[in-house]
Design a protein around this motif. Sequence first.
Motif, PDB file in Angstrom:
ATOM      1  N   ASN A 192     -19.557  10.278  50.167  1.00  0.00           N
ATOM      2  CA  ASN A 192     -19.071   9.407  49.086  1.00  0.00           C
ATOM      3  C   ASN A 192     -18.455  10.244  47.968  1.00  0.00           C
ATOM      4  OD1 ASN A 192     -19.699   7.025  50.287  1.00  0.00           O
ATOM      5  ND2 ASN A 192     -21.413   6.499  48.963  1.00  0.00           N
ATOM      6  N   LEU A 243     -14.847  10.654  48.094  1.00  0.00           N
ATOM      7  CA  LEU A 243     -14.064   9.431  47.875  1.00  0.00           C
ATOM      8  C   LEU A 243     -13.922   9.071  46.399  1.00  0.00           C
ATOM      9  CD1 LEU A 243     -15.515   7.019  50.612  1.00  0.00           C
ATOM     10  CD2 LEU A 243     -13.437   8.401  50.727  1.00  0.00           C
ATOM     11  N   ALA A 244     -14.724   9.718  45.542  1.00  0.00           N
ATOM     12  CA  ALA A 244     -14.767   9.284  44.132  1.00  0.00           C
ATOM     13  C   ALA A 244     -13.409   9.433  43.467  1.00  0.00           C
ATOM     14  CB  ALA A 244     -15.832  10.070  43.382  1.00  0.00           C
ATOM     15  N   ALA A 274     -30.413  14.728  60.341  1.00  0.00           N
ATOM     16  CA  ALA A 274     -31.865  14.757  60.085  1.00  0.00           C
ATOM     17  C   ALA A 274     -32.497  13.534  60.727  1.00  0.00           C
ATOM     18  CB  ALA A 274     -32.128  14.777  58.585  1.00  0.00           C
ATOM     19  N   ASN A 329     -20.989   7.432  35.987  1.00  0.00           N
ATOM     20  CA  ASN A 329     -22.254   8.114  35.683  1.00  0.00           C
ATOM     21  C   ASN A 329     -22.917   8.696  36.927  1.00  0.00           C
ATOM     22  OD1 ASN A 329     -22.620   8.119  32.952  1.00  0.00           O
ATOM     23  ND2 ASN A 329     -24.028   6.391  32.870  1.00  0.00           N
TER      24      ASN A 329
HETATM   25  C1  FAD Z   1     -14.888   4.773  46.878  1.00  0.00           C
HETATM   26  C2  FAD Z   1     -15.877   5.337  45.895  1.00  0.00           C
HETATM   27  C3  FAD Z   1     -15.459   5.716  44.634  1.00  0.00           C
HETATM   28  C4  FAD Z   1     -16.381   6.227  43.714  1.00  0.00           C
HETATM   29  N1  FAD Z   1     -15.943   6.658  42.495  1.00  0.00           N
HETATM   30  C5  FAD Z   1     -16.822   7.252  41.634  1.00  0.00           C
HETATM   31  C6  FAD Z   1     -16.371   7.813  40.406  1.00  0.00           C
HETATM   32  O1  FAD Z   1     -15.188   7.806  40.110  1.00  0.00           O
HETATM   33  N2  FAD Z   1     -17.300   8.383  39.586  1.00  0.00           N
HETATM   34  C7  FAD Z   1     -18.627   8.438  39.877  1.00  0.00           C
HETATM   35  O2  FAD Z   1     -19.411   8.965  39.087  1.00  0.00           O
HETATM   36  N3  FAD Z   1     -19.063   7.934  41.057  1.00  0.00           N
HETATM   37  C8  FAD Z   1     -18.202   7.358  41.936  1.00  0.00           C
HETATM   38  N4  FAD Z   1     -18.663   6.863  43.123  1.00  0.00           N
HETATM   39  C9  FAD Z   1     -20.083   7.072  43.481  1.00  0.00           C
HETATM   40  C10 FAD Z   1     -20.318   8.536  43.826  1.00  0.00           C
HETATM   41  O3  FAD Z   1     -19.208   9.017  44.538  1.00  0.00           O
HETATM   42  C11 FAD Z   1     -21.580   8.725  44.658  1.00  0.00           C
HETATM   43  O4  FAD Z   1     -22.657   8.054  44.070  1.00  0.00           O
HETATM   44  C12 FAD Z   1     -21.951  10.211  44.765  1.00  0.00           C
HETATM   45  O5  FAD Z   1     -20.833  10.940  45.182  1.00  0.00           O
HETATM   46  C13 FAD Z   1     -23.108  10.406  45.729  1.00  0.00           C
HETATM   47  O6  FAD Z   1     -23.279  11.789  45.931  1.00  0.00           O
HETATM   48  P1  FAD Z   1     -24.447  12.311  46.869  1.00  0.00           P
HETATM   49  O7  FAD Z   1     -24.367  13.797  46.844  1.00  0.00           O
HETATM   50  O8  FAD Z   1     -25.709  11.668  46.501  1.00  0.00           O
HETATM   51  O9  FAD Z   1     -24.074  11.728  48.322  1.00  0.00           O
HETATM   52  P2  FAD Z   1     -22.763  11.928  49.217  1.00  0.00           P
HETATM   53  O10 FAD Z   1     -21.671  12.534  48.459  1.00  0.00           O
HETATM   54  O11 FAD Z   1     -22.477  10.645  49.897  1.00  0.00           O
HETATM   55  O12 FAD Z   1     -23.252  12.983  50.321  1.00  0.00           O
HETATM   56  C14 FAD Z   1     -24.217  12.610  51.273  1.00  0.00           C
HETATM   57  C15 FAD Z   1     -24.429  13.762  52.230  1.00  0.00           C
HETATM   58  O13 FAD Z   1     -25.586  13.512  53.011  1.00  0.00           O
HETATM   59  C16 FAD Z   1     -25.322  13.799  54.378  1.00  0.00           C
HETATM   60  N5  FAD Z   1     -26.240  13.007  55.207  1.00  0.00           N
HETATM   61  C17 FAD Z   1     -26.501  11.676  55.159  1.00  0.00           C
HETATM   62  N6  FAD Z   1     -27.440  11.349  56.061  1.00  0.00           N
HETATM   63  C18 FAD Z   1     -27.759  12.494  56.725  1.00  0.00           C
HETATM   64  C19 FAD Z   1     -28.641  12.803  57.798  1.00  0.00           C
HETATM   65  N7  FAD Z   1     -29.412  11.900  58.390  1.00  0.00           N
HETATM   66  N8  FAD Z   1     -28.678  14.089  58.228  1.00  0.00           N
HETATM   67  C20 FAD Z   1     -27.915  15.048  57.669  1.00  0.00           C
HETATM   68  N9  FAD Z   1     -27.071  14.799  56.639  1.00  0.00           N
HETATM   69  C21 FAD Z   1     -26.997  13.546  56.188  1.00  0.00           C
HETATM   70  C22 FAD Z   1     -23.852  13.451  54.544  1.00  0.00           C
HETATM   71  O14 FAD Z   1     -23.322  14.064  55.690  1.00  0.00           O
HETATM   72  C23 FAD Z   1     -23.277  13.969  53.221  1.00  0.00           C
HETATM   73  O15 FAD Z   1     -23.038  15.361  53.323  1.00  0.00           O
HETATM   74  C24 FAD Z   1     -17.756   6.343  44.062  1.00  0.00           C
HETATM   75  C25 FAD Z   1     -18.176   5.960  45.327  1.00  0.00           C
HETATM   76  C26 FAD Z   1     -17.251   5.465  46.250  1.00  0.00           C
HETATM   77  C27 FAD Z   1     -17.734   5.071  47.599  1.00  0.00           C
END
Ligand code: FAD
Length: 512
Positions: free
Chosen positions: A38, A41-42, A150, A366
Motif C-alpha cells: 500500500n 500506492l500512496a 509468513a 496521517n
Molecule cells: C491507493 C492508496 C493511497 C493512499 N494514500 C495515502 C497518502 O497519500 N498518505 C498516507 O499517509 N497514507 C495513504 N494511504 C495509506 C498508506 O499508504 C498505508 O496505510 C501505509 O502505506 C501502510 O504501510 P505499511 O508499511 O503498514 O503496509 P504496506 O505498505 O502495505 O506493506 C505491507 C508489507 O507486508 C507484506 N506482507 C503482508 N502479508 C505478509 C505475509 N503473510 N508474509 C510476508 N509479508 C507479508 C507485504 O508484502 C508488504 O511488503 C494510501 C493507501 C492506498 C491504498
Amino acid sequence: MFDVCIVGGGVAGLMLAHSLPSTLSIAVLTKEDPITSNTALAQGGIAASLCAEDSPAFHAHDTLFAAADHAYAERVESFVYEGQSVVEQLVQEGLPFDAGPDGLPDLGQEGAHSARRILHAGGDQTGKRLMQFLVHHTKGKVTRFPFHQALELIVEGEKCTGVLVSDSKGERKTIGARHMVLATGGIGQLYQQTSNSAVATGDGLSLAFHAGAVLEDLEFVQFHPTVLTLGGKSCGLISEAVRGEGAFLIDAVGQRIMEGIHPLMELAPRDIVARAIERHWQQVGPVYLDATHIAGFEKKFPSINSNCQEHSLDPAEQLLPVRPGAHFHMGGVQTTDSGETSVPGLYAIGETASTGVHGANRLASNSLLEGLVFAKRVATKIQSSPHFPFAFLPVHSAPSKEFRIPENLPLRMTEKIGILRAKEDLQQFIEDYPLRHFQLHDYPDNHIAQIHRYTASCLIATAAHLRTESRGGHYRLDEPAKADKWTGKVIELSLKGTAVSERKIKNEETVQ
Ligand SMILES: Cc1cc2nc3c(=O)[nH]c(=O)nc-3n(C[C@H](O)[C@H](O)[C@H](O)COP(=O)(O)OP(=O)(O)OC[C@H]3O[C@@H](n4cnc5c(N)ncnc54)[C@H](O)[C@@H]3O)c2cc1C
C-alpha cells in the motif's frame, strides 16, 4: 536466526530497518516483490506541521477531530510532535520532497487539515519515492526475503521466537529472531471493492490472533468513495480532487445522485458521499463519475488519466463507474506506546497495528506518518530490551488438514460488513462464518493464506456486531448515531474472547 525479523517491507517495516543499528542482523520478509505494498500506492502525501502558521498542537487538534472522539489523546500529541522531527530527519537525509522556489518543502493542504502541512514527492508519487528511498537506505543492512509468506508465528512458552514461512519455491522453513515484528499492512483485499494493493489481506491480524495477541478497534474501516469499478473489480482510486474540479456523480439515466442528500452535493464530507454511492448501487444500480466537462483532465490528473486509459476508458469522453472501496484500517493489533503487542517478543507497526492515534477515523495523510513514527519507536525499544537467548524452533509434521475460504466472502464483506452495516446482516455473517482458532501449520500453505483472510474478515465482523452505534468508519443502519455509552470504549478480541476497555480520549491539560 536474526536479531530482528520484520514481516513486511512497506513504510513501517523499512523505516524500522533504517532506524536500527547495522550491528544487528535484520531480516525483512515480503509476500511478493520488495515494492508491492500500500505504501507504494500512496498518492496524497505525508502530514507534518512544518510551516510558521502551523504547529503540532493544530495537527493534534485536527487528528482528534477526525477521530470522532475515539483517539488516544496523549498518543496523538506525542505522535504529531515526533512526526515533525521524523519528517525533518527524512528531509535532511535527502528524501526528494517536492520543494518551492525557496528550496523548502512545498506544503499542500487537504480536506480536514486546518493548515498547509502535506509533503509530496514526485507529485502524486509520494509512496513510490518513499519506498525507493527506504529500499536504498537499507541496502546491505538487511537480508531480504522476497516472495516469502509468513504462515504462523512461533510462540514458545509465552514468547514469540520466530515465524514459519513458505519460501519462493513453496518450501517451508522457520526463521528465528530475538525480536519479531509484524508490519504486514492493511485489509482492503478482504472486500470485493478496495483501493488497496494485492498484498493487503489482513495476514497480520490473523498471525497475531493465532499467536494469542489482543486486537482492538477492528470495526473501524475507512472507505474511499470513488474507486474505479469495472465488471465488479476495483481498478484504482479516483481522488477527491476530481470532484473538487467539478466532476458529477450520476446514475445510469444521468440523474445527479447527491441531489437532496447534501447541499454541498459531490463535495459533501467523504463518508456521506461514500454512503450515498453505496446505497445507490445496492438499491438502484451503478454510479458514474462524469468528468467529461473538465477541461485538460489529462494534464490535471495524469496518473488517474493513464490508469483509466489502461482500462480502455477516456475520462474526457466517457463516464467512469465508481463504487466505495475499503481504503484504510484504523484498528489492528493492540500496541503500547513503543509498539509492543501483548505477546512478549512480538511488536506491530504500520497499518496492521492499532496505536489509537486514528481513533474511529483517520485524518488524510496521517498513516505514512504513523508508520514512520512508530517504526522509530520500536527501533529504540528493541535496542533497550533484553536480548532473549535464541530458542529451538519446532519442526512440524506435514500438513494434513484442509480449509477453503467461502468463494463469495469478499462480496459478503462488501455488502454486509462494508460501509452500511445492519444488525441482522452482522448477526447472520458471524453465524455463517464464526471466528475460529486453527492449528495453522496443520494446513497447506495456500490454505493458510485463506485462513488468514477468513480470520481477518471474522474479526472485523465480530467487532462490528458488538459496537451498537455509528462512529467514524463504523456505520450501523440500525444505530445511525454515536452513543454516549460507547464513547471511550475499545472492543478487544483475542483467543481468550472479547473484552471492552477504556481509552483516555481527552487530554484537557494540553489539547483544546
Ligand atoms: C491507493 C492508496 C493511497 C493512499 N494514500 C495515502 C497518502 O497519500 N498518505 C498516507 O499517509 N497514507 C495513504 N494511504 C495509506 C498508506 O499508504 C498505508 O496505510 C501505509 O502505506 C501502510 O504501510 P505499511 O508499511 O503498514 O503496509 P504496506 O505498505 O502495505 O506493506 C505491507 C508489507 O507486508 C507484506 N506482507 C503482508 N502479508 C505478509 C505475509 N503473510 N508474509 C510476508 N509479508 C507479508 C507485504 O508484502 C508488504 O511488503 C494510501 C493507501 C492506498 C491504498
